[in-house]
Design a protein around this motif. Sequence first.
Motif, mmCIF file in Angstrom:
data_model
loop_
_atom_site.group_PDB
_atom_site.id
_atom_site.type_symbol
_atom_site.label_atom_id
_atom_site.label_comp_id
_atom_site.label_asym_id
_atom_site.label_seq_id
_atom_site.Cartn_x
_atom_site.Cartn_y
_atom_site.Cartn_z
ATOM 1 N N LEU A 101 0.829 -1.193 0.000
ATOM 2 C CA LEU A 101 0.000 0.000 0.000
ATOM 3 C C LEU A 101 0.865 1.246 0.000
ATOM 4 O O LEU A 101 1.818 1.349 0.754
ATOM 5 N N THR A 102 0.528 2.189 -0.840
ATOM 6 C CA THR A 102 1.110 3.526 -0.813
ATOM 7 C C THR A 102 -0.039 4.484 -0.542
ATOM 8 O O THR A 102 -1.063 4.422 -1.215
ATOM 9 N N ALA A 103 0.144 5.343 0.471
ATOM 10 C CA ALA A 103 -0.959 6.206 0.881
ATOM 11 C C ALA A 103 -0.477 7.615 1.166
ATOM 12 O O ALA A 103 0.676 7.836 1.553
ATOM 13 N N SER A 104 -1.374 8.534 0.994
ATOM 14 C CA SER A 104 -1.181 9.913 1.407
ATOM 15 C C SER A 104 -2.440 10.321 2.159
ATOM 16 O O SER A 104 -3.533 10.311 1.592
ATOM 17 N N VAL A 105 -2.281 10.594 3.456
ATOM 18 C CA VAL A 105 -3.411 10.979 4.301
ATOM 19 C C VAL A 105 -2.951 12.168 5.137
ATOM 20 O O VAL A 105 -2.308 12.001 6.172
ATOM 21 N N GLU A 133 -2.023 -16.846 4.308
ATOM 22 C CA GLU A 133 -1.309 -15.791 5.017
ATOM 23 C C GLU A 133 -1.488 -14.496 4.230
ATOM 24 O O GLU A 133 -1.328 -14.469 3.015
ATOM 25 N N ILE A 134 -1.837 -13.441 4.917
ATOM 26 C CA ILE A 134 -2.036 -12.151 4.278
ATOM 27 C C ILE A 134 -1.086 -11.157 4.927
ATOM 28 O O ILE A 134 -1.133 -10.968 6.149
ATOM 29 N N THR A 135 -0.210 -10.574 4.143
ATOM 30 C CA THR A 135 0.731 -9.586 4.669
ATOM 31 C C THR A 135 0.343 -8.210 4.145
ATOM 32 O O THR A 135 -0.397 -8.088 3.167
ATOM 33 N N LEU A 136 0.851 -7.192 4.811
ATOM 34 C CA LEU A 136 0.601 -5.813 4.399
ATOM 35 C C LEU A 136 1.858 -5.005 4.616
ATOM 36 O O LEU A 136 2.410 -4.979 5.701
ATOM 37 N N GLU A 137 2.330 -4.368 3.551
ATOM 38 C CA GLU A 137 3.393 -3.365 3.644
ATOM 39 C C GLU A 137 2.776 -2.066 3.194
ATOM 40 O O GLU A 137 1.967 -2.037 2.272
ATOM 41 N N HIS A 138 3.147 -0.957 3.851
ATOM 42 C CA HIS A 138 2.572 0.311 3.431
ATOM 43 C C HIS A 138 3.608 1.424 3.484
ATOM 44 O O HIS A 138 4.577 1.367 4.238
ATOM 45 N N THR A 139 3.391 2.400 2.630
ATOM 46 C CA THR A 139 4.202 3.613 2.593
ATOM 47 C C THR A 139 3.243 4.774 2.724
ATOM 48 O O THR A 139 2.273 4.847 1.971
#
Length: 142
Positions: A101-105, A133-139
């Motif tokens: 995930l790449t996000a701007s909040v 298995e579910i992984t999440l990486e975010h920026t």
Amino acid sequence: MITRIGSATYEGFGKEGKGHVSTQSGVLSDNPYGFNTRFEDTPGTNPEELIAAAHASCFTMALSFALAGAGYTEGSLSTKAAVKLDKEGDGFKISRSDLTLTASVPGIDAAEFAEIAAGAKANCPVSKLLNAEITLEHTLSN
């Protein structure tokens, strides 16, 4: 209850067989799939990329609603899901889905964002459906 329909046909068997997949909305309409589109580079689709698209879109929408529920009103989210297909015995299994995930909040701090994103990952309907298995990486960039 809401029901959505996807359908598939397959003619012939094994590597020689060819199929088509369609969706109720018409977004997919007789799109080709088969051994060559799944394990080689032939144009067409495959179940893993369809699951990846479903997972990425479901998670992103769940996160959008969670952020709105926390009072955030603007920003952007972009998610990629990479679904892994592994050999298992005589067959295959989908072993994991890796969300990136790449996000701007604007105005959110990293800890709150990570908590909200983790909740969306755990609670989106496609995450709940998948027994992998579910992984999440975010920026996060503000």
